[in-house]
Design an enzyme around this catalytic site. Structure first.
Site, short mmCIF file in Angstrom:
data_model
loop_
_atom_site.label_atom_id
_atom_site.label_comp_id
_atom_site.label_asym_id
_atom_site.label_seq_id
_atom_site.Cartn_x
_atom_site.Cartn_y
_atom_site.Cartn_z
CG ASP A 65 -1.69 1.26 1.39
OD1 ASP A 65 -2.49 1.59 0.50
OD2 ASP A 65 -1.48 1.96 2.41
CD GLU A 133 -3.52 -2.02 -0.84
OE1 GLU A 133 -3.64 -0.79 -0.90
OE2 GLU A 133 -4.01 -2.69 0.09
#
Length: 246
Positions: A65, A133
């Site tokens: 992320d 992610e």
């Protein structure tokens, strides 16, 4: 665990299949497969290492992320030289929104790699974005930032990032409806309640009232999703009026 060993060349048939699937997906050779295997392990398996630490994708998701956000921020900084901090932040949020990441994960069919004790239909929609992610995090640990940058550029920026379209994209229908109601001095209420019924997985329903009138209802596996669904329906119910006030 055997799958946590460092391997450069696949040693088993399962490793070999995973290696070539990954290579085709990434467009480069993965080196340490155990990073990538970990990126697809759901916490429901309750796996731990020799020290009792959990083995699942969640830490990789956190790492991915941050890297994804930095690559997108760098791209926007270069491509939108007139954009101020607020504009850049809003645009980045649209690119890496949960909806966008879930679509990315689905388009890449990452769910095929996931190991879980839960039926895929019951895990929830966000699994697609979460493992995307985590995959970025695994790439970083395996090959470094430059490989992450290229992967994100090829898989996210080129196919999905159109600044003009993003400017017109509504990132939150609930926020948009609230802002419109405040601007036009309308009273609004988002009424939420648990609505699981006979289903095993918890569900929520949200009803939106505008000036005391029931306009729309949304039902989903989280309150936030139900709110967005209901707000989106309100948006389309009032679209002509909304366009007139802009």
């Amino acid at each position: 665990m055997n799958f946590l060993r460092k391997i450069v060349n696949p040693k088993t048939k399962e490793d070999e299949e995973f290696y070539y699937d990954l290579k085709a997906l990434l467009n480069f050779k993965p080196i340490k497969l155990f990073h990538y295997k970990k990126a697809f392990i759901h916490r429901s398996l309750k796996m731990t290492d020799s020290k009792g630490k959990p083995i699942n994708y969640e830490r990789l998701e956190f790492l991915g992320d941050a890297i994804l956000g930095s690559v997108i921020a760098s791209f926007l900084y270069k491509e939108a030289p007139k954009g101020d901090e607020g504009y850049l932040t809003q645009m980045r949020s649209k690119v890496v929104s949960r909806e966008s990441l879930n679509k990315l994960g689905k388009d890449l069919d990452l769910i095929r790699f996931v190991q879980s004790n839960i039926n895929q239909n019951q895990i929830g929609e966000n699994i697609h974005g979460n493992i995307f992610e985590a995959l970025v995090g695994a790439i970083y640990l395996d090959r470094g930032y430059n490989y992450c940058h290229q992967f994100i550029y090829d898989q996210v920026i080129i196919p999905y990032v159109d600044l003009q379209k993003l400017e017109n994209k509504i990132s939150s229908y609930k926020g948009y409806i609230i802002e419109w109601c405040q601007k036009t001095k309308r009273k609004y209420v988002f009424e939420s309640f648990e609505d699981t019924g006979r289903q095993v997985q918890k569900h929520f329903s949200v009803i939106v009232y505008i000036d005391g009138q029931k306009i729309a209802k949304g039902r989903a596996t989280s309150k936030k999703k139900a709110e967005e669904m209901a707000a989106k329906r309100v948006y389309y119910s009032f679209q002509n009026e909304i366009n007139d006030t802009e």
